[in-house]
Design a protein around this motif. Structure first.
Motif, PDB file in Angstrom:
ATOM      1  N   MET A   1       0.666  -1.303  -0.474  1.00 56.36           N
ATOM      2  CA  MET A   1      -0.096  -0.203  -0.507  1.00 56.36           C
ATOM      3  C   MET A   1       1.190   1.161   0.336  1.00 56.36           C
ATOM      4  O   MET A   1       1.219   1.795   0.449  1.00 56.36           O
ATOM      5  N   ASN A   2       0.769   2.094  -0.978  1.00 52.61           N
ATOM      6  CA  ASN A   2       1.363   3.516  -1.161  1.00 52.61           C
ATOM      7  C   ASN A   2       0.721   4.625  -0.314  1.00 52.61           C
ATOM      8  O   ASN A   2      -0.405   4.725  -0.100  1.00 52.61           O
ATOM      9  N   ALA A  35      -9.615   1.550   1.336  1.00 53.76           N
ATOM     10  CA  ALA A  35      -7.773   2.510   1.357  1.00 53.76           C
ATOM     11  C   ALA A  35      -8.378   3.087   3.195  1.00 53.76           C
ATOM     12  O   ALA A  35      -9.062   3.134   3.165  1.00 53.76           O
ATOM     13  N   LYS A  66      -3.921   5.304   2.159  1.00 50.25           N
ATOM     14  CA  LYS A  66      -3.386   4.236   2.010  1.00 50.25           C
ATOM     15  C   LYS A  66      -3.828   4.102   1.150  1.00 50.25           C
ATOM     16  O   LYS A  66      -4.694   3.207   1.866  1.00 50.25           O
ATOM     17  N   ALA A  67      -3.231   3.238   0.169  1.00 45.37           N
ATOM     18  CA  ALA A  67      -3.969   2.628  -0.923  1.00 45.37           C
ATOM     19  C   ALA A  67      -3.727   1.666  -1.945  1.00 45.37           C
ATOM     20  O   ALA A  67      -2.403   1.904  -1.920  1.00 45.37           O
ATOM     21  N   ASP A  68      -4.340   0.807  -2.386  1.00 43.51           N
ATOM     22  CA  ASP A  68      -3.422   0.038  -3.394  1.00 43.51           C
ATOM     23  C   ASP A  68      -3.813   0.920  -5.086  1.00 43.51           C
ATOM     24  O   ASP A  68      -4.374   1.583  -4.877  1.00 43.51           O
TER      25      ASP A  68
END
Length: 118
Positions: A1-2, A35, A66-68
């Protein structure tokens, strides 16, 4: 996750309730996609640098999450489909930007606690 940060501008003709409903729509969309919302800030009604669709002001909203990476395409598609959104920008934070954002949040929260104590 970014770590991601998105800023979007809503049209100024919305009422407060409509603006909050639009923001809630996008945050709920992010949560539904898995997220994690880190921070949400309403910057209020601000003057635009240049007119967009003959509008000179807009409601600015910041959301850090934060999410893919796959979530971003869905989010931006919904931004494009919603006529209330004038502009949007989403970018991935590198480690330095994430640290800076965390410091900024901590500084803001410490200022708010000082105001409450006075």
């Amino acid at each position: 996750m970014n770590n991601y940060e998105t800023v979007f501008i809503l049209t100024p003709v919305l009422s407060d309730a409509q603006m909050k409903e639009a923001v809630e729509k996008f945050t709920n969309l992010l949560k539904a996609q898995g997220a994690e919302i880190v921070n949400e800030e309403n910057w209020g009604l601000r003057k635009l640098a240049y007119p967009i669709d003959k509008k000179t002001t807009g409601f600015y909203q910041l959301v850090e999450f934060k999410a893919d990476p796959s979530v971003i395409a869905t989010l931006e598609l919904n931004f494009r489909r919603d006529e209330r959104v004038i502009r949007f920008l989403t970018f991935r934070q590198d480690k330095y930007a994430a640290e800076y954002a965390a410091k900024r949040r901590n500084l803001k929260s410490s200022k708010e606690t000082v105001k409450e104590n006075n």
